[in-house]
Write an enzyme that holds these catalytic residues in place. Structure first.
Site, PDB file in Angstrom:
ATOM      1  N   ASN A  33       0.880  -1.168   0.000  1.00 49.13           N
ATOM      2  CA  ASN A  33       0.000   0.000   0.000  1.00 49.13           C
ATOM      3  C   ASN A  33       0.920   1.222   0.000  1.00 49.13           C
ATOM      4  O   ASN A  33       1.604   1.489   0.993  1.00 49.13           O
ATOM      5  CB  ASN A  33      -0.864  -0.044   1.251  1.00 49.13           C
ATOM      6  CG  ASN A  33      -2.116   0.799   1.218  1.00 49.13           C
ATOM      7  OD1 ASN A  33      -2.810   0.880   2.213  1.00 49.13           O
ATOM      8  ND2 ASN A  33      -2.440   1.420   0.102  1.00 49.13           N
ATOM      9  N   CYS A 106      -5.535   6.070   7.229  1.00 46.83           N
ATOM     10  CA  CYS A 106      -5.136   4.851   6.533  1.00 46.83           C
ATOM     11  C   CYS A 106      -4.223   4.071   7.466  1.00 46.83           C
ATOM     12  O   CYS A 106      -3.212   4.605   7.930  1.00 46.83           O
ATOM     13  CB  CYS A 106      -4.411   5.200   5.235  1.00 46.83           C
ATOM     14  SG  CYS A 106      -3.664   3.779   4.414  1.00 46.83           S
ATOM     15  N   GLY A 107      -4.597   2.818   7.774  1.00 44.91           N
ATOM     16  CA  GLY A 107      -3.827   2.042   8.742  1.00 44.91           C
ATOM     17  C   GLY A 107      -2.413   1.751   8.301  1.00 44.91           C
ATOM     18  O   GLY A 107      -1.449   1.899   9.077  1.00 44.91           O
ATOM     19  N   ASN A 108      -2.222   1.326   7.042  1.00 47.30           N
ATOM     20  CA  ASN A 108      -0.863   1.138   6.535  1.00 47.30           C
ATOM     21  C   ASN A 108      -0.143   2.474   6.466  1.00 47.30           C
ATOM     22  O   ASN A 108       1.062   2.566   6.724  1.00 47.30           O
ATOM     23  CB  ASN A 108      -0.895   0.488   5.152  1.00 47.30           C
ATOM     24  CG  ASN A 108      -1.343  -0.966   5.201  1.00 47.30           C
ATOM     25  OD1 ASN A 108      -0.937  -1.708   6.086  1.00 47.30           O
ATOM     26  ND2 ASN A 108      -2.167  -1.358   4.255  1.00 47.30           N
ATOM     27  N   ASN A 191     -12.892   5.057   9.444  1.00 47.59           N
ATOM     28  CA  ASN A 191     -13.343   5.180   8.060  1.00 47.59           C
ATOM     29  C   ASN A 191     -14.208   3.954   7.743  1.00 47.59           C
ATOM     30  O   ASN A 191     -14.150   2.940   8.444  1.00 47.59           O
ATOM     31  CB  ASN A 191     -12.161   5.314   7.087  1.00 47.59           C
ATOM     32  CG  ASN A 191     -11.185   4.149   7.162  1.00 47.59           C
ATOM     33  OD1 ASN A 191     -11.290   3.277   8.020  1.00 47.59           O
ATOM     34  ND2 ASN A 191     -10.213   4.127   6.280  1.00 47.59           N
ATOM     35  N   ASN A 224     -15.119   1.443   1.648  1.00 43.75           N
ATOM     36  CA  ASN A 224     -14.130   0.528   1.116  1.00 43.75           C
ATOM     37  C   ASN A 224     -14.736  -0.879   1.188  1.00 43.75           C
ATOM     38  O   ASN A 224     -15.471  -1.185   2.136  1.00 43.75           O
ATOM     39  CB  ASN A 224     -12.851   0.575   1.953  1.00 43.75           C
ATOM     40  CG  ASN A 224     -12.299   1.983   2.082  1.00 43.75           C
ATOM     41  OD1 ASN A 224     -11.734   2.526   1.148  1.00 43.75           O
ATOM     42  ND2 ASN A 224     -12.471   2.590   3.258  1.00 43.75           N
ATOM     43  N   ARG A 249     -12.077   3.093  -1.547  1.00 38.37           N
ATOM     44  CA  ARG A 249     -12.822   4.268  -1.967  1.00 38.37           C
ATOM     45  C   ARG A 249     -11.865   5.357  -2.467  1.00 38.37           C
ATOM     46  O   ARG A 249     -10.936   5.738  -1.789  1.00 38.37           O
ATOM     47  CB  ARG A 249     -13.607   4.760  -0.736  1.00 38.37           C
ATOM     48  CG  ARG A 249     -14.421   5.982  -0.853  1.00 38.37           C
ATOM     49  CD  ARG A 249     -15.002   6.365   0.516  1.00 38.37           C
ATOM     50  NE  ARG A 249     -13.962   6.472   1.536  1.00 38.37           N
ATOM     51  CZ  ARG A 249     -14.134   7.058   2.717  1.00 38.37           C
ATOM     52  NH1 ARG A 249     -15.303   7.571   3.041  1.00 38.37           N
ATOM     53  NH2 ARG A 249     -13.157   7.112   3.582  1.00 38.37           N
ATOM     54  N   CYS A 257      -4.712  -2.889   2.697  1.00 39.54           N
ATOM     55  CA  CYS A 257      -5.456  -1.820   3.367  1.00 39.54           C
ATOM     56  C   CYS A 257      -5.480  -2.149   4.848  1.00 39.54           C
ATOM     57  O   CYS A 257      -6.071  -3.164   5.253  1.00 39.54           O
ATOM     58  CB  CYS A 257      -6.874  -1.711   2.811  1.00 39.54           C
ATOM     59  SG  CYS A 257      -7.908  -0.486   3.668  1.00 39.54           S
ATOM     60  N   GLY A 258      -4.830  -1.337   5.667  1.00 40.20           N
ATOM     61  CA  GLY A 258      -4.704  -1.636   7.084  1.00 40.20           C
ATOM     62  C   GLY A 258      -6.026  -1.588   7.824  1.00 40.20           C
ATOM     63  O   GLY A 258      -6.374  -2.517   8.568  1.00 40.20           O
ATOM     64  N   THR A 259      -6.774  -0.500   7.648  1.00 40.04           N
ATOM     65  CA  THR A 259      -8.079  -0.426   8.299  1.00 40.04           C
ATOM     66  C   THR A 259      -9.012  -1.493   7.746  1.00 40.04           C
ATOM     67  O   THR A 259      -9.848  -2.043   8.468  1.00 40.04           O
ATOM     68  CB  THR A 259      -8.703   0.969   8.131  1.00 40.04           C
ATOM     69  OG1 THR A 259      -8.696   1.334   6.747  1.00 40.04           O
ATOM     70  CG2 THR A 259      -7.956   2.019   8.932  1.00 40.04           C
TER      71      THR A 259
END
Length: 318
Positions: A33, A106-108, A191, A224, A249, A257-259
């Site tokens: 990511n 964004c988690g990552n 998110n 997402n 998204r 995608c971390g989250t």
């Protein structure tokens, strides 16, 4: 590797980046990511949505799933409000999707953001130490680990809690490559995410994510969408394992995608029922991230996301 690159931005597009000439940048990623990273310690850098999209363009720009600006929290309205509750959140992660739209977080990106702050000499964080940063989804605390970084993502919640509790689903998702719409659960990690479980890896591979899946009903601000296959067996040595692809998204399909990984673990754990583990490995196209559930100080269940972060290059816009 840290190289000096000269990137000639496309000045014939709506995202004219001529005004950014001479600006220093870095490129980093967390399990694939990837992000364009800009340091703005004086809070003077104004990047338009068009410029973000041009910089993130993979053919005519630097390329990235999004752009992250590192700016002191005190220099942003959102950051000033956050500092009243978290005075130690000195730096704010101003995150934009690859199309230029704002995103909560964004988690990552959080891990890569902290790694960037370290590389730029803006913070110090020894192994085992922790750092609090600001995001549009609130303050996040990061611990530096031997394998990268672990982030307290805060509490999770169902976006449609009544439906999630009563029916274990709240929406139907249609995507190219899937013959029929699939039931899904929508989870907020600050998110929005909508998670679909699939039965087989072949089904996951056949799902086409170059266009956005259709979610009905969709969360109010879009979502997402994660497509997830539980491993067989689901749990080994007390750890659950799932495989995931995601359409983000404002971006499209990403390597990770971390989250989204956190939301996927929330949903699969909910569907698995009583006795499901609190620790998960989430396999994404870009690698593996860890997800762990624990009780937060305020009594709500939190989610920890762990994984690597890499700075691959630094340079100057020409």
């Amino acid at each position: 590797m840290d190289e000096t690159l000269a990137v000639a931005a496309d000045r014939n597009s709506a995202g004219d980046t001529a005004a950014l000439s001479g600006l220093k940048f870095s490129k980093g990623h967390g399990t694939g990511n990837d992000f364009v990273l800009l340091a703005d310690p004086n809070g003077t850098l104004a990047v338009t949505p068009g410029q973000v999209a041009a910089l993130c363009d993979r053919h005519r720009g630097i390329g990235g799933d999004g752009l992250i600006r590192a700016v002191p929290s005190r220099l942003l309205a959102e950051g000033q409000e956050l500092l009243t509750r978290h005075p130690d959140a000195e730096w704010f992660m101003d995150y934009r999707n690859g199309d230029g739209s704002l995103s909560e977080m964004c988690g990552n990106g959080v891990r890569v953001f902290v790694h960037f702050l370290l590389a730029e000499g803006l913070v110090e964080l020894p192994a085992g130490g922790s750092l609090t940063i600001g995001t549009r989804a609130g303050a996040k605390t990061i611990v530096r680990t031997a394998a990268g970084y672990a982030v307290d993502m805060g509490p999770w919640e169902f976006i449609f809690p009544g439906e999630a509790t009563a029916r274990a689903m709240d929406s139907l998702v249609s995507a190219a490559g899937l013959e029929v719409a699939r039931p899904a659960l929508s989870v907020s990690m600050g998110n929005p995410h909508t998670v679909v479980a699939l039965a087989e890896l072949a089904e996951l591979e056949a799902t086409q994510l170059f266009t956005a899946p259709h979610v009905d009903p969709a969360p109010p601000h879009g979502t997402n969408v994660e497509f997830v296959v539980p491993s067989e067996p689901l749990v080994h040595d007390g750890v659950g394992t799932i495989t995931m692809r995601v359409h983000e998204r404002g971006v499209g399909e990403t390597q990770s995608c971390g989250t989204g990984a956190c939301a996927a673990a929330v949903a699969i754990r909910h569907w698995a029922g009583q006795g499901a583990p609190d620790e998960w490995h989430v396999q994404v196209p870009g690698g593996v991230v860890g997800v762990k559930f624990f009780l937060g100080a305020e009594g709500h269940e939190h989610v920890e996301l762990s994984g690597p972060a890499v700075i691959v290059a630094s340079g100057t816009l020409s």
